[in-house]
Design an enzyme around this catalytic site. Structure first.
Site, PDB file in Angstrom:
ATOM      1  N   ASN A 239      -7.272  -2.467  14.376  1.00  0.00           N
ATOM      2  CA  ASN A 239      -8.669  -2.814  14.081  1.00  0.00           C
ATOM      3  C   ASN A 239      -8.776  -4.021  13.136  1.00  0.00           C
ATOM      4  OD1 ASN A 239      -7.885  -1.771  11.631  1.00  0.00           O
ATOM      5  ND2 ASN A 239      -9.298  -0.047  11.633  1.00  0.00           N
TER       6      ASN A 239
ATOM      7  N   HIS B 296      -7.100  -4.452  10.270  1.00  0.00           N
ATOM      8  CA  HIS B 296      -6.898  -4.220   8.837  1.00  0.00           C
ATOM      9  C   HIS B 296      -5.594  -4.847   8.353  1.00  0.00           C
ATOM     10  CE1 HIS B 296      -4.869  -0.092   9.697  1.00  0.00           C
ATOM     11  NE2 HIS B 296      -3.926  -0.857   9.197  1.00  0.00           N
TER      12      HIS B 296
ATOM     13  N   ASP C 220       0.817  -1.211   0.000  1.00  0.00           N
ATOM     14  CA  ASP C 220       0.000   0.000   0.000  1.00  0.00           C
ATOM     15  C   ASP C 220       0.853   1.265   0.000  1.00  0.00           C
ATOM     16  OD1 ASP C 220       0.991  -0.328   2.578  1.00  0.00           O
ATOM     17  OD2 ASP C 220      -0.952  -0.533   3.534  1.00  0.00           O
TER      18      ASP C 220
ATOM     19  N   GLU D 184      -9.779  -1.718   5.296  1.00  0.00           N
ATOM     20  CA  GLU D 184     -10.370  -1.364   6.582  1.00  0.00           C
ATOM     21  C   GLU D 184     -11.609  -2.204   6.885  1.00  0.00           C
ATOM     22  OE1 GLU D 184      -8.818   0.410   8.608  1.00  0.00           O
ATOM     23  OE2 GLU D 184      -8.222   2.385   7.880  1.00  0.00           O
TER      24      GLU D 184
HETATM   25  C1  GLP Z   1      -0.553   0.727   8.557  1.00  0.00           C
HETATM   26  C2  GLP Z   1      -0.207  -0.130   7.336  1.00  0.00           C
HETATM   27  C3  GLP Z   1      -0.361  -1.600   7.589  1.00  0.00           C
HETATM   28  C4  GLP Z   1       0.301  -1.955   8.912  1.00  0.00           C
HETATM   29  C5  GLP Z   1      -0.383  -1.219  10.038  1.00  0.00           C
HETATM   30  C6  GLP Z   1       0.193  -1.546  11.404  1.00  0.00           C
HETATM   31  O1  GLP Z   1      -1.858   1.132   8.614  1.00  0.00           O
HETATM   32  N1  GLP Z   1      -0.986   0.214   6.182  1.00  0.00           N
HETATM   33  O2  GLP Z   1       0.197  -2.326   6.518  1.00  0.00           O
HETATM   34  O3  GLP Z   1       0.229  -3.341   9.117  1.00  0.00           O
HETATM   35  O4  GLP Z   1      -0.225   0.165   9.807  1.00  0.00           O
HETATM   36  O5  GLP Z   1       1.313  -0.772  11.659  1.00  0.00           O
HETATM   37  P1  GLP Z   1       2.333  -1.020  12.834  1.00  0.00           P
HETATM   38  O6  GLP Z   1       3.167  -2.175  12.416  1.00  0.00           O
HETATM   39  O7  GLP Z   1       3.122   0.244  12.931  1.00  0.00           O
HETATM   40  O8  GLP Z   1       1.525  -1.305  14.049  1.00  0.00           O
END
Ligand code: GLP
Length: 242
Positions: free
Chosen positions: A136, A138, A67, A143
């Site tokens: 959440n 995702h 993404d 989402e």
């Molecule tokens: C973002 C990314 C996800 C990632 C998530 C969790 O929203 N788009 O790909 O898994 O954050 O991030 P973190 O690893 O910093 O908790």
């Protein structure tokens, strides 16, 4: 679904890096699906160290990222392209032209998303997709609450994701409101999935992912339907599982 429980973040990073390293060694022309966020930083550090020690060769590897924020430039230090450059691409011998992140600078969402999906198809699909997980549930930026979308698409980020990601920006108002993300279908077509998670704030999402019903309310729950998923998570993230 195979679950590997680790003591802490360091062990999670080493175990997950080992799985990606094995992929690179056994299939040196692999297509790696990569993820950003704070969770995979440690495993990218491990991969860079293995490369430094001469244990890994990325010269025939292609990468595609999950993404990217929409409307962000690649030199913005919060863009996912910048993150990948900083944490992995600049540290190993991957060819820059073999790294693909959705183009956040492309204002035409349909064009940006179709281009990313086309790259994945042209490369013959993803051998292993690395995933983090949002608080959440995702994955990528898919989402909760929306239907499972098949291909790369543009999404409006939820308030909770914007709030969670505000820690990386100067203020919450600077967090982009939209992103381009691989669809659930894109992710599910990867031959293998590797999901990493650490910390108590992920415990509920991880529990619902592995043990709850498969529902768009918890996008990661769809992984229960994939034939080859490995979860590497620390004790805190697995604390809601018995
Ligand atoms: C973002 C990314 C996800 C990632 C998530 C969790 O929203 N788009 O790909 O898994 O954050 O991030 P973190 O690893 O910093 O908790």
């Amino acid at each position: 679904m195979k679950i590997i429980r680790t003591k802490d973040y360091g062990e999670m990073s080493r175990r997950a890096a080992g799985i990606l390293a094995a992929q690179v060694i056994l299939k040196p022309d692999s297509v790696l699906g990569l993820a950003t966020g704070s969770t995979p930083e440690g495993l990218y550090r491990e991969l860079a160290e293995m490369y430094e020690r001469g244990e890994l060769d990325f010269s025939d590897i292609h990468t595609v990222n999950l993404d990217e924020y929409r409307g962000i430039s690649t030199d913005n230090d919060q863009s996912y392209r910048f993150f990948m450059q900083k944490h992995l691409f600049s540290k190993v011998n991957i060819r820059p032209e073999c790294t693909f992140v959705p183009n956040g600078e492309e204002a035409d969402a349909e064009k940006a998303c179709a281009a990313h999906e086309a790259v994945i198809k042209k490369l013959g699909g993803i051998d292993i997709q690395l995933l983090g997980i949002g608080n959440n549930g995702h994955i990528g930026f898919n989402e909760p609450g929306t239907e499972f979308v098949n291909e790369t698409h543009c999404v409006a980020l939820t308030e909770s994701t914007i709030a969670a990601n505000a820690r990386f920006f100067a203020s919450v108002s600077e967090v982009p409101k939209e992103a381009y993300t691989m669809g659930i279908g894109t992710i599910m077509r990867a031959k293998k999935i590797l999901l990493v998670a650490n910390g108590e704030q992920k415990a509920e999402a991880l529990y619902r992912t592995c043990c709850g019903p498969v529902t768009p309310e918890v996008p990661a729950s769809v992984l229960q339907l994939h034939p080859n998923v490995t979860v590497v998570a620390d004790e805190a993230a697995l604390s809601k599982m018995v």
